[in-house]
Write an enzyme that holds these catalytic residues in place. Structure first.
Site, short mmCIF file in Angstrom:
data_model
loop_
_atom_site.label_atom_id
_atom_site.label_comp_id
_atom_site.label_asym_id
_atom_site.label_seq_id
_atom_site.Cartn_x
_atom_site.Cartn_y
_atom_site.Cartn_z
N CYS A 126 -42.53 -1.93 -29.91
CA CYS A 126 -41.85 -2.34 -29.00
C CYS A 126 -41.22 -2.79 -30.17
O CYS A 126 -39.69 -3.70 -30.03
CB CYS A 126 -42.45 -3.51 -28.00
SG CYS A 126 -42.93 -4.61 -28.50
N HIS A 173 -50.72 -8.60 -26.27
CA HIS A 173 -50.10 -7.48 -26.29
C HIS A 173 -50.24 -6.11 -26.73
O HIS A 173 -49.46 -5.29 -25.53
CB HIS A 173 -48.74 -7.80 -27.59
CG HIS A 173 -48.24 -7.41 -27.62
ND1 HIS A 173 -47.17 -7.73 -27.46
CD2 HIS A 173 -47.01 -6.18 -28.11
CE1 HIS A 173 -46.38 -6.64 -27.48
NE2 HIS A 173 -46.31 -5.56 -28.08
N GLU A 225 -2.93 -0.41 -5.07
CA GLU A 225 -2.58 -1.08 -3.39
C GLU A 225 -1.88 -2.27 -4.91
O GLU A 225 -2.76 -2.55 -5.70
CB GLU A 225 -4.18 -1.10 -2.92
CG GLU A 225 -4.34 -0.08 -2.41
CD GLU A 225 -5.54 -0.77 -1.01
OE1 GLU A 225 -5.40 -1.73 -0.43
OE2 GLU A 225 -5.83 0.60 -1.25
N ASP A 266 0.74 -1.51 0.09
CA ASP A 266 0.21 0.41 0.19
C ASP A 266 0.77 0.98 0.01
O ASP A 266 1.38 1.68 0.89
CB ASP A 266 -0.78 -0.37 1.08
CG ASP A 266 -1.95 1.25 0.72
OD1 ASP A 266 -2.23 1.98 0.38
OD2 ASP A 266 -3.00 0.93 2.07
#
Length: 652
Positions: A572, A587, A196, A104
């Site tokens: 969609c 749908h 680190e 570290d």
DNA sequence: CCTGTCGTTCCCT
DNA sequence: TATAAGGGAACGACAGG
């Protein structure tokens, strides 16, 4: 109700992330620091917000205490048995054969700045701004100044404090130098953040016949030679302990914990739980106030209670901490699950500004995603109000997106639904990534091209893109590719924008390409999974790239579901062949219902925002938190410790 | 009951 | 003069099959 005992010394009850002592804060007059912080804070919006949060935490703790009080002796002995069994299993998984080193860097950003400007040496220094500090050097820490503290408070604590704005290019450069060193000692080292790393030094120690002390010394010297910067090291039989150890003799020191069970247990016994990675302010508080747990050893002593009150996952983590266990194997490459970006600005409710800002954030996110060839289908908008209240609003789409335009489009809808509102932060997060099998190959290719160009540049950017880096290591010159390089730059504002411009075009092409063969099928599947059975699903394929396929329709125009050419859903893009009349009807209904529901909720949000939200919240927390603990009967399935670490805590 | 979605919490640097 | 981050993962509640 929220008022606690210290009426004459109110500052004692105000704790923030940075009031917690870290390395280098030993000789600090804590009382004074605490008082200054309190004086500078009180009355501010932030302060009020913190108090609110504290009150919530207190509530949570009260609930847990009540729950604990309800446990009968019979319950306890029952859970004691469960606990004992878990402990036996955990103990059996103990592996003392590996030697791990955690390195570290000391006050990394500040140290780098000092290196570049020796005039700073010896003076208290903070990297950051008057708003926020990223790192403070050890001279500054003597005054109580530390990371995550706002600069204006730091300045009050230490009037001579010098501020330097962060420069992540520099830090990355030096980080790469350190990694070059680590690489020599363990080609498979694990980098964490910029400063680190974990090294498996088992082989080297054994082969070269040197002690851990000698090894740590040598490594730290090598890092210093290469960079001119000091680091601290911890050596232990697993990564969790190694990380704790590297903090002990900071700065410029090391601590070695032998691979010996007794040594580990005695080390852990008096260790405050807060030292353990993964145990933060809240968990510490909860465990202390509810169960009286302060040290790791007490985790074991209170094992039965832990089992009774926390999830299986948490319990095993706590118990393994009590035993001083941690990961010893190679790290599992977990794939990234989300990617996000956020920006703070001075609070405003001016909509034009907010939408402009949102566009910026969307652009950043889009670019970040393209760097990693990601496409996602859940977009989350994060808002922080002028009073520091945080809200998230999400949409899940039926297609995968990555472009700025798409992101901004959906994000804007989410934002609109919340306005008017005074905000100080906006953020966007994408999750639910597409995980097609084509991608890895393309990423490999990307890596190849980029690394051919300039390996150093590509380091920071490619890492973390997929679970396949290991196999790519030969490709990059120096093999720094690692799962977590991209992870660390927490305080960075623009750290990631610095060096990768060159990648965009290429990544772009690849993403574009993905798009074309990828999502048609996915979308159909997704959409139909709701309404249709598999055999019918077979017949639907290919959908048109309508971009309105999302689940949210906030538009005020009453859009009727429309069937283009009688069989393509205009909303969609799903195709339902002419013969599927029933399905089409269904749908349409689905979309209609959705729109109605959405409009309804939009209205609610607009007009009834406060009451509505509050009701929701009380319903959730009031009832919910009581029953959350699972007294589940399937306690006996033992989860191997490795698996646990994968699943629950990424702690190493 | 299982699963996906959404919002919140927590942790780290 | 005002001034308090950014990123990621896990958790928990709940709604819909």
């Amino acid at each position: 109700m929220g008022s606690s005992s210290n009426g004459d010394r109110p500052w004692q009850s105000y704790h923030t992330a940075y009031t917690n002592a870290k390395a280098g804060m030993d000789g600090v007059d804590k009382e004074k620091v605490q008082r200054v912080i309190y004086e500078m804070s009180k009355g501010s919006k932030y302060f009020e917000s913190e108090k609110r949060k504290e009150a919530f935490l207190k509530q949570k703790i009260d609930n847990l205490q009540a729950q604990r009080a309800k446990l009968t002796d019979k319950d306890i002995s029952h859970f004691q048995q469960i606990c004992d069994k878990k402990v036996v299993d955990l103990e059996a998984s103990r592996d003392l054969s590996k030697i791990w080193l955690h390195s570290d860097m000391d006050a990394f950003y500040a140290a780098v700045e000092t290196l570049g400007n020796p005039a700073l040496r010896g003076k208290p220094l903070a990297v950051g701004s008057l708003s926020m500090i990223s790192t403070a050097n050890y001279e500054a820490r003597k005054f109580g100044v530390r990371a995550a503290m706002p600069g204006f408070i730091a300045q009050k604590l230490c009037p001579d404090l010098t501020f330097v704005p962060p420069n992540f290019e520099k830090y990355t450069y030096y980080s790469n130098l350190t990694r070059k060193v680590f690489q020599k000692y363990d080609p498979n080292f694990i980098a964490m953040g910029l400063d680190e790393a974990y090294l498996d030094i088992t082989e080297t120690c054994n082969n070269r016949g040197i002690s851990r002390e000698e090894f740590a010394d040598e490594l730290r010297h090598a890092v210093y030679e290469e960079t001119g910067l000091t680091c601290s090291a911890g050596v232990a039989p697993n990564r969790l302990l190694a990380k704790v150890c590297s903090d002990i003799n900071k700065p410029n020191g090391q601590f070695i914990l032998p691979n010996d069970r007794n040594a580990v247990l005695s080390f852990i016994s008096s260790l405050p739980i807060r030292k353990i990675g993964g145990i933060g302010k809240v968990t510490e508080h909860v465990l202390r106030d509810v169960l009286g747990i302060n040290t790791c050893e007490e985790m074991l002593q209170k094992g039965a209670l832990l089992c009774a009150m926390f999830s299986q996952c948490s319990t095993e983590f706590f118990l393994s901490v009590g035993l001083g266990l941690g990961s010893t194997g190679p790290p599992q490459h977990t794939l990234r699950k989300s990617i996000s970006t956020e920006r703070t600005f001075s609070a405003t409710e001016e909509e034009s500004f907010l939408f402009e800002k949102l566009a910026d954030v969307a652009e950043t996110l889009s670019k970040d995603m393209q760097k990693e060839c990601l496409c996602g289908r859940t977009l989350t908008l994060k808002l922080k109000t002028a009073t520091f209240e945080v809200r998230n609003r999400a949409v899940s789409l039926q297609k995968y997106i990555h472009s700025k335009e798409d992101i901004l489009n959906y994000a804007s809808k989410l934002l609109k639904a919340e306005l008017p509102l005074s905000l100080r932060l906006m953020g966007l997060r994408m999750s639910q990534f597409r995980d097609d099998n084509l991608d890895p190959m393309q990423k490999t290719l990307t890596n190849f091209f980029i690394s051919g160009e300039d390996a150093t540049k590509s380091l920071t950017c490619i890492s973390k893109s997929s679970g396949l880096e290991i196999s790519d290591k030969q490709i990059t010159n120096n093999g720094y590719l690692d799962s977590s390089i991209g992870n660390g730059s927490c305080f960075s504002n623009d750290s990631c924008n610095v060096s990768y411009e060159s990648d965009y075009s290429l990544s772009n092409l690849l993403v574009e390409h993905n798009n074309n063969d990828g999502f048609g099928v996915n979308s159909v599947d997704d959409a139909l999974s709701v309404k249709s059975n598999p055999s019918k699903r077979e017949k639907m394929k290919e959908l048109i790239n309508f971009s309105e396929g999302e689940a949210v329709h906030l538009s005020n125009q009453k859009v009727e579901p429309l069937w283009v050419d009688d069989y393509i859903c205009a909303l969609c893009g799903i195709q339902l062949p002419p013969s599927f009349t029933e399905e089409r009807q269904e749908h349409s209904d689905y979309h209609l219902a959705e729109m109605l529901q959405k409009e309804e909720s939009t209205k609610m949000t607009r007009h009834l925002m406060q009451p509505e939200r509050l009701v929701e919240r009380t319903k959730k927390t009031g009832e919910g938190s009581r029953k959350k603990q699972k007294f589940s009967p399937k306690e006996d399935e033992h989860i191997p410790i490795e698996a646990f670490f994968i699943k629950c805590k990424k702690s190493l």
